[in-house]
Design a protein around this motif. Sequence first.
Motif, PDB file in Angstrom:
ATOM      1  N   CYS A  32       0.907  -1.285  -0.080  1.00 15.83           N
ATOM      2  CA  CYS A  32      -0.045   0.097  -0.027  1.00 15.83           C
ATOM      3  C   CYS A  32       0.921   1.194  -0.069  1.00 15.83           C
ATOM      4  N   HIS A  39     -13.676  -3.600  -2.957  1.00 14.92           N
ATOM      5  CA  HIS A  39     -13.500  -2.457  -3.727  1.00 14.92           C
ATOM      6  C   HIS A  39     -12.025  -1.893  -4.302  1.00 14.92           C
ATOM      7  N   ALA A  73      -9.214  -1.638  -2.144  1.00 11.89           N
ATOM      8  CA  ALA A  73      -8.818  -0.655  -1.332  1.00 11.89           C
ATOM      9  C   ALA A  73      -8.113  -1.452  -0.059  1.00 11.89           C
ATOM     10  N   THR A  81      -6.670   3.292   1.478  1.00 10.91           N
ATOM     11  CA  THR A  81      -6.084   3.591   0.189  1.00 10.91           C
ATOM     12  C   THR A  81      -6.533   2.557  -0.919  1.00 10.91           C
ATOM     13  N   HIS A  82      -6.767   3.318  -2.003  1.00  9.07           N
ATOM     14  CA  HIS A  82      -7.358   2.489  -3.093  1.00  9.07           C
ATOM     15  C   HIS A  82      -5.946   2.152  -3.851  1.00  9.07           C
ATOM     16  N   CYS A  83      -5.962   0.854  -4.269  1.00  6.14           N
ATOM     17  CA  CYS A  83      -4.951   0.475  -5.046  1.00  6.14           C
ATOM     18  C   CYS A  83      -5.321   0.167  -6.571  1.00  6.14           C
TER      19      CYS A  83
END
Length: 358
Positions: free
Chosen positions: A301, A324, A326, A332-334
Amino acid sequence: MDVVSATYWHHLDDGRIQCDVCPRFCKLKDGQRGLCFVRARQGDQMVLTTWGRSSGFCIDPIEKKPLNHFLPGTPILSFGTAGCNLTCKFCQNYEISKAREMDKLSSLATPEMIAKTAKAHGCSAVAFTYNDPVIFLEYAVDVAQACREMGIRTVAVTAGYIGDKAREEFFRHMDAANVDLKGFTDRFYHQLCSAHLDDVLETLKYLRHETGVWMELTNLVIPGENDGDAEFAEMTQWVHEELGPDVPMHFSAFHPDWKMMDTQPTPPETLVRARKIAMNNGIRYAYVGNVHDKSHSSTFCHGCGDILIGRDWYQLSDWNLDAHGACKSCGTHCAGVFRATPGTWGPKRQPVRLMAGQ
């Protein structure tokens, strides 16, 4: 073998025909073939000589393409044809890409047969690989359309050496691509590949900014040729500035092959150094490849530093993404294309025969 009419060519005033599929722009008289060997002039038209023929089919882990952020852990049906529009002296599939004997290709493989086989084996996608699909554009597009009708995605493993108009048509049908960014000097491309860097960079910018294709980059690191810190720095700075921080980069180890048998294999520490330079330049997802190194092959991340996807060769271990995509620790979005849960294909490699057509 099936011969079909090709697209992207035009007549010249001197009576020759020019192929416009790639920036090589081969100019042909009747009976001549382009450098790729599979696009040829027959009479007053350009033809593709390998439509519906393949050098073999195999189910691979999708991470082998390599794609680390596109449907991780899932199986992908992989195939290629013959020929190539580059002349890379380090080619690791040269028996296919440099083939001049079409009997190396297997029996008929229609787009419908390929899509049906992928569906029957539970594959997430079909990959055009082993040789560059740019040169069999018409066949790749037909396969992609058949796959899309069955809910199967398509992946192009390519050097990105393709003309402007052909580029739009080809990638319009692709869901993901791994592009070989072979080096970052025109000297490297000219001397080792008989090509030019700028044409590849235009493809990368087009993919990133004008399509929805998921893209990852591979840099095969060759000792003494493209392994300097300055080149790693310039390349990764360009990627960050022109493509953004979320395009994954794979730094892969070279092993002696074809016309570079005297070049030594890439030391693992060189790959680790390239990865560190990339991440220092803002690349969020950088990996080493063709070596056993879980700590530098896993996804972390960029928010909190926790491991998101653990990889040991092609075997997934840790999975800390939510439904989703994250980070479960910090949210945090990947960047990537993920399912709620990872696939379980693992490192298996399974040759397959095509299912009969309807």
